[in-house]
Design an enzyme around this catalytic site. Structure first.
Site, mmCIF file in Angstrom:
data_model
loop_
_atom_site.group_PDB
_atom_site.id
_atom_site.type_symbol
_atom_site.label_atom_id
_atom_site.label_comp_id
_atom_site.label_asym_id
_atom_site.label_seq_id
_atom_site.Cartn_x
_atom_site.Cartn_y
_atom_site.Cartn_z
ATOM 1 N N SER A 196 0.857 -1.184 0.000
ATOM 2 C CA SER A 196 0.000 0.000 0.000
ATOM 3 C C SER A 196 0.894 1.235 0.000
ATOM 4 O O SER A 196 1.712 1.399 -0.897
ATOM 5 C CB SER A 196 -0.958 -0.028 1.194
ATOM 6 O OG SER A 196 -1.904 1.020 1.099
ATOM 7 N N THR A 197 0.782 2.096 1.008
ATOM 8 C CA THR A 197 1.547 3.339 1.041
ATOM 9 C C THR A 197 3.042 3.068 0.910
ATOM 10 O O THR A 197 3.619 2.308 1.668
ATOM 11 C CB THR A 197 1.290 4.092 2.358
ATOM 12 O OG1 THR A 197 -0.110 4.205 2.565
ATOM 13 C CG2 THR A 197 1.915 5.475 2.324
ATOM 14 N N HIS A 199 -2.469 -1.078 -3.507
ATOM 15 C CA HIS A 199 -3.603 -0.162 -3.358
ATOM 16 C C HIS A 199 -3.363 1.072 -4.210
ATOM 17 O O HIS A 199 -2.456 1.861 -3.946
ATOM 18 C CB HIS A 199 -3.776 0.246 -1.894
ATOM 19 C CG HIS A 199 -4.118 -0.907 -0.995
ATOM 20 N ND1 HIS A 199 -3.826 -0.915 0.349
ATOM 21 C CD2 HIS A 199 -4.724 -2.098 -1.242
ATOM 22 C CE1 HIS A 199 -4.249 -2.043 0.890
ATOM 23 N NE2 HIS A 199 -4.784 -2.790 -0.061
ATOM 24 N N MET A 218 -0.104 1.149 5.083
ATOM 25 C CA MET A 218 -0.911 1.506 6.246
ATOM 26 C C MET A 218 -2.004 0.462 6.454
ATOM 27 O O MET A 218 -2.538 -0.086 5.500
ATOM 28 C CB MET A 218 -1.540 2.887 5.998
ATOM 29 C CG MET A 218 -2.446 3.381 7.085
ATOM 30 S SD MET A 218 -1.489 4.004 8.469
ATOM 31 C CE MET A 218 -2.778 4.833 9.388
ATOM 32 N N ASP A 220 -4.516 -4.760 5.916
ATOM 33 C CA ASP A 220 -4.913 -5.582 4.775
ATOM 34 C C ASP A 220 -3.789 -6.551 4.427
ATOM 35 O O ASP A 220 -2.638 -6.162 4.278
ATOM 36 C CB ASP A 220 -5.236 -4.690 3.570
ATOM 37 C CG ASP A 220 -5.826 -5.476 2.411
ATOM 38 O OD1 ASP A 220 -6.443 -6.528 2.673
ATOM 39 O OD2 ASP A 220 -5.680 -5.025 1.254
#
Length: 355
Positions: A176-177, A202, A295, A298
């Site tokens: 993600s991030t 993401h 973050m 997930d």
């Protein structure tokens, strides 16, 4: 308080974002600016913790603004842009220049979209701030409001693992991030005959294709946005399209992906948990799972399921993560075999795949 500076040439967008962000008691909008030049002037008087900026603006465009900020005073930057299909290459370039996240706003109905996306926008700011502070996921969790989150059960139940006779390895990755640069670092090192790879990063709809095309031009392996029914084969990585869940499936000796709609799982679509659970079912001990910077949580549950089937599982270490969130939770839940710095992940995947 997390101090945010909002930069957008639309007065309506600036005021809407100010209202949306101010609804979070831990976020303070310290000011707004209509373009990069005005923002730089405001930053001389007071520096924000997080920048939220558009890409298309008069006088100084968002990419130029981003480059100048990162050269002079590096800080977390979130892109909030309506540049979708025709401008998505610029958005991917923004990620390469150092932006942490992208929120895709529509060309029409922007005000309503931003209001409906309050949780997404506020979570993005919290994630950016977490990256700046280099805090652990345990600390981050205390700053976020608790919202009910669906698990991978909403897309596919746990079921039973099919009895499949094969030794072909398959790699599943989730990030993600900070994941765009992390994935680039890993995939660039993959040899041309690397095992088939399926990735959930993401990223908004329409941006994943440009991201895949960019990586395809840099890597020895082929990289493409996944399409429903694509085969998972050696020398190729498939990236889940934005706003679609992507599952690993199997028919006989052939691995392939299923791309489908479905509810948000752990607040995301695509969800890493959905990919990892499907890999646990259809690949089992032949899978290699990798969870990287991001973050939230997930992928942690799915990674535990993968691990319990005998798959080999890797987490990126805290020092090399932009946000040590997803890997931290996966480690806490007992789903990780080894924790490695970003620079060692590719070699470990290949070494294990060749055993």
């Amino acid at each position: 308080m997390i101090k945010v500076l909002v930069v957008d040439d639309s007065a309506v967008v600036r005021e809407t974002l100010k209202t949306v962000l101010s609804s979070d008691p831990e976020i303070e909008v310290m000011g707004t600016a209509q373009d990069g030049l005005m923002a730089l002037s405001k930053m001389k008087a007071e520096m924000p913790d997080v920048l939220l900026t558009d890409l298309e603006m008069p006088r100084m465009d968002g990419l130029t603004f981003l480059q100048q900020v990162m050269a002079e005073s590096p800080m977390p930057v979130i892109i909030c842009s309506s540049m979708a299909e025709e401008g998505s290459s610029n958005a991917v370039r923004a990620l390469e220049y150092g932006a942490l996240d992208i929120i895709q706003k529509p060309k029409v109905g922007t005000k309503a979209f931003l209001e409906e996306s309050r949780i997404t926008i506020c979570d993005a700011v919290h994630a950016a701030f977490a990256a700046r502070k280099r805090i652990t996921q345990k600390t981050v969790r205390t700053t976020l409001s608790v919202e009910p989150k669906l698990t991978a059960d909403a897309v596919l139940d746990k079921g039973t693992t099919p009895v499949l006779e094969t030794t072909e390895r398959v790699v599943v990755m989730g990030a993600s991030t900070g994941g765009t640069e992390a994935l680039k670092a890993v995939l660039e090192k993959m040899p041309a005959d690397a095992p088939g790879i399926v990735i959930v990063q993401h990223m908004p709809e329409n941006f994943t294709r440009s991201f895949a095309e960019r990586l395809d031009g840099l890597c020895k392996i082929r990289v493409k946005e996944a399409a429903d029914g694509d085969s998972v084969v050696r020398g190729q990585a498939l990236i889940a399209p934005g706003n679609k869940h992507t599952l690993l499936k199997r028919s006989g000796a052939r691995y392939f992906v299923e791309v489908r709609d479905g509810p948000l799982v752990t607040r995301h679509r695509p969800s890493v948990d959905v990919l990892f659970r499907s890999a646990a079912r259809y690949a089992g001990k032949n899978a290699i799972g990798v969870i990287m910077t991001g973050m939230g949580d997930d992928g942690a549950r799915g990674m535990k399921e993968l691990h319990d089937t005998g798959a080999y599982t890797i987490a990126q270490d805290e020092q090399s993560c932009v946000v040590f969130g997803m890997p931290a939770v996966a480690i806490e839940q007992g789903g990780i075999d080894t924790v490695l710095p970003l620079t060692e992940i590719c070699a470990d995947v290949i070494s294990h795949a060749n055993r």
